[in-house]
Scaffold this motif. Structure first.
Motif, PDB file in Angstrom:
ATOM      1  N   ILE A  94      14.382  55.921  35.109  1.00 29.87           N
ATOM      2  CA  ILE A  94      13.810  56.498  36.321  1.00 29.87           C
ATOM      3  C   ILE A  94      13.615  55.387  37.353  1.00 29.87           C
ATOM      4  CG2 ILE A  94      11.798  57.664  37.314  1.00 29.87           C
ATOM      5  CD1 ILE A  94      11.418  59.020  34.597  1.00 29.87           C
ATOM      6  N   TYR A  95      14.049  55.677  38.587  1.00 21.98           N
ATOM      7  CA  TYR A  95      13.905  54.728  39.689  1.00 21.98           C
ATOM      8  C   TYR A  95      12.679  55.095  40.521  1.00 21.98           C
ATOM      9  CZ  TYR A  95      18.611  52.968  38.843  1.00 21.98           C
ATOM     10  OH  TYR A  95      19.725  52.396  38.285  1.00 21.98           O
ATOM     11  N   TYR A  96      11.837  54.116  40.775  1.00 21.81           N
ATOM     12  CA  TYR A  96      10.672  54.281  41.636  1.00 21.81           C
ATOM     13  C   TYR A  96      11.009  53.601  42.961  1.00 21.81           C
ATOM     14  CZ  TYR A  96       8.356  55.648  37.359  1.00 21.81           C
ATOM     15  OH  TYR A  96       8.022  56.296  36.203  1.00 21.81           O
ATOM     16  N   ARG A 124      11.953  49.940  43.861  1.00 23.16           N
ATOM     17  CA  ARG A 124      10.791  49.125  43.520  1.00 23.16           C
ATOM     18  C   ARG A 124      10.770  48.785  42.038  1.00 23.16           C
ATOM     19  NH1 ARG A 124       5.702  49.472  41.790  1.00 23.16           N
ATOM     20  NH2 ARG A 124       5.733  51.702  41.467  1.00 23.16           N
ATOM     21  N   ARG A 125      11.040  49.781  41.189  1.00 24.48           N
ATOM     22  CA  ARG A 125      11.031  49.573  39.734  1.00 24.48           C
ATOM     23  C   ARG A 125      12.040  50.495  39.079  1.00 24.48           C
ATOM     24  NH1 ARG A 125       5.439  49.045  36.843  1.00 24.48           N
ATOM     25  NH2 ARG A 125       6.795  47.848  35.512  1.00 24.48           N
ATOM     26  N   LYS A 170       3.565  56.873  49.320  1.00 23.24           N
ATOM     27  CA  LYS A 170       3.624  56.822  47.857  1.00 23.24           C
ATOM     28  C   LYS A 170       5.074  56.735  47.379  1.00 23.24           C
ATOM     29  CE  LYS A 170       3.620  61.780  47.044  1.00 23.24           C
ATOM     30  NZ  LYS A 170       3.046  62.853  46.273  1.00 23.24           N
ATOM     31  N   ASP A 171       5.257  56.265  46.151  1.00 18.36           N
ATOM     32  CA  ASP A 171       6.596  56.118  45.580  1.00 18.36           C
ATOM     33  C   ASP A 171       7.298  57.460  45.444  1.00 18.36           C
ATOM     34  OD1 ASP A 171       6.294  53.414  45.318  1.00 18.36           O
ATOM     35  OD2 ASP A 171       6.133  53.404  43.144  1.00 18.36           O
ATOM     36  N   LEU A 172       8.597  57.430  45.650  1.00 20.43           N
ATOM     37  CA  LEU A 172       9.452  58.579  45.364  1.00 20.43           C
ATOM     38  C   LEU A 172      10.188  58.257  44.074  1.00 20.43           C
ATOM     39  CD1 LEU A 172      10.900  59.153  48.938  1.00 20.43           C
ATOM     40  CD2 LEU A 172       8.982  60.322  47.861  1.00 20.43           C
ATOM     41  N   VAL A 173      10.398  59.258  43.250  1.00 22.07           N
ATOM     42  CA  VAL A 173      10.969  59.047  41.912  1.00 22.07           C
ATOM     43  C   VAL A 173      12.293  59.785  41.798  1.00 22.07           C
ATOM     44  CG1 VAL A 173      10.527  59.307  39.454  1.00 22.07           C
ATOM     45  CG2 VAL A 173       8.625  58.865  41.004  1.00 22.07           C
ATOM     46  N   TYR A 174      13.311  59.068  41.313  1.00 25.78           N
ATOM     47  CA  TYR A 174      14.659  59.642  41.196  1.00 25.78           C
ATOM     48  C   TYR A 174      15.331  59.203  39.904  1.00 25.78           C
ATOM     49  CZ  TYR A 174      14.272  60.461  46.230  1.00 25.78           C
ATOM     50  OH  TYR A 174      13.865  60.872  47.462  1.00 25.78           O
ATOM     51  N   PHE A 175      16.228  60.057  39.421  1.00 25.77           N
ATOM     52  CA  PHE A 175      17.161  59.653  38.374  1.00 25.77           C
ATOM     53  C   PHE A 175      18.354  58.994  39.062  1.00 25.77           C
ATOM     54  CE2 PHE A 175      15.065  63.273  36.205  1.00 25.77           C
ATOM     55  CZ  PHE A 175      14.633  62.599  35.069  1.00 25.77           C
ATOM     56  N   GLU A 176      19.107  58.220  38.306  1.00 22.41           N
ATOM     57  CA  GLU A 176      20.247  57.502  38.872  1.00 22.41           C
ATOM     58  C   GLU A 176      21.250  58.435  39.541  1.00 22.41           C
ATOM     59  OE1 GLU A 176      21.932  53.790  36.996  1.00 22.41           O
ATOM     60  OE2 GLU A 176      23.492  55.252  36.522  1.00 22.41           O
ATOM     61  N   LYS A 182      19.646  47.640  41.385  1.00 25.75           N
ATOM     62  CA  LYS A 182      18.696  46.575  41.060  1.00 25.75           C
ATOM     63  C   LYS A 182      17.431  46.708  41.911  1.00 25.75           C
ATOM     64  CE  LYS A 182      21.819  44.721  38.453  1.00 25.75           C
ATOM     65  NZ  LYS A 182      21.882  45.240  37.133  1.00 25.75           N
ATOM     66  N   GLU A 183      16.340  46.119  41.431  1.00 22.73           N
ATOM     67  CA  GLU A 183      15.091  46.123  42.191  1.00 22.73           C
ATOM     68  C   GLU A 183      15.301  45.406  43.521  1.00 22.73           C
ATOM     69  OE1 GLU A 183      11.838  44.609  39.891  1.00 22.73           O
ATOM     70  OE2 GLU A 183      12.119  46.093  38.323  1.00 22.73           O
ATOM     71  N   GLY A 184      14.776  46.010  44.593  1.00 15.24           N
ATOM     72  CA  GLY A 184      14.923  45.448  45.932  1.00 15.24           C
ATOM     73  C   GLY A 184      16.154  45.946  46.677  1.00 15.24           C
ATOM     74  N   GLU A 185      17.042  46.645  45.995  1.00  9.72           N
ATOM     75  CA  GLU A 185      18.271  47.148  46.617  1.00  9.72           C
ATOM     76  C   GLU A 185      17.957  48.369  47.481  1.00  9.72           C
ATOM     77  OE1 GLU A 185      22.747  48.538  45.223  1.00  9.72           O
ATOM     78  OE2 GLU A 185      21.374  47.667  43.764  1.00  9.72           O
ATOM     79  N   VAL A 186      18.685  48.497  48.591  1.00  8.96           N
ATOM     80  CA  VAL A 186      18.523  49.638  49.488  1.00  8.96           C
ATOM     81  C   VAL A 186      19.531  50.714  49.080  1.00  8.96           C
ATOM     82  CG1 VAL A 186      18.614  50.439  51.879  1.00  8.96           C
ATOM     83  CG2 VAL A 186      17.730  48.163  51.359  1.00  8.96           C
ATOM     84  N   VAL A 187      19.040  51.936  48.888  1.00  6.50           N
ATOM     85  CA  VAL A 187      19.868  53.078  48.480  1.00  6.50           C
ATOM     86  C   VAL A 187      19.482  54.290  49.323  1.00  6.50           C
ATOM     87  CG1 VAL A 187      20.163  52.259  46.107  1.00  6.50           C
ATOM     88  CG2 VAL A 187      18.247  53.751  46.653  1.00  6.50           C
ATOM     89  N   ARG A 188      20.149  55.390  49.058  1.00  6.29           N
ATOM     90  CA  ARG A 188      19.811  56.662  49.708  1.00  6.29           C
ATOM     91  C   ARG A 188      19.792  57.760  48.661  1.00  6.29           C
ATOM     92  NH1 ARG A 188      22.681  56.388  55.594  1.00  6.29           N
ATOM     93  NH2 ARG A 188      21.744  54.412  56.105  1.00  6.29           N
ATOM     94  N   ALA A 189      18.966  58.761  48.884  1.00  9.20           N
ATOM     95  CA  ALA A 189      18.907  59.910  47.980  1.00  9.20           C
ATOM     96  C   ALA A 189      19.893  60.967  48.448  1.00  9.20           C
ATOM     97  CB  ALA A 189      17.497  60.485  47.962  1.00  9.20           C
TER      98      ALA A 189
END
Length: 71
Positions: free
Chosen positions: A30-32, A24-25, A42-48, A6-13
């Motif tokens: 795609i997760y920003y 963020r979005r 700047k934003d980092l972009v990842y797939f789930e 969810k938006e605002g959740e803390v994750v790791r790559a």
């Protein structure tokens, strides 16, 4: 299909499990993300599939794998 994080959740790559990211979005599967320690970066972009939940129990294994892979 519902997003896992969810938006605002803390994750790791998976590529850098030592760095906390804040979702963020989520648009078109795609997760920003923002780096938690550097919100101006700047934003980092990842797939789930490239993200991991913030789970302290698994960080030792992930960190050791990251060291082995990056050598």
């Amino acid at each position: 299909m519902e997003n896992k994080f969810k938006e605002g959740e803390v994750v790791r790559a998976k590529v850098n499990p030592n760095q906390n990211l804040i979702i963020r979005r989520y648009i078109d599967r795609i997760y920003y993300c923002k780096i938690q320690e550097k919100p101006k970066h700047k934003d980092l972009v990842y797939f789930e599939r490239e993200l991991l939940p913030l789970d302290i129990n698994n960080i030792g294994i992930l960190t050791s794998l990251n060291v082995i892979i990056n050598k």
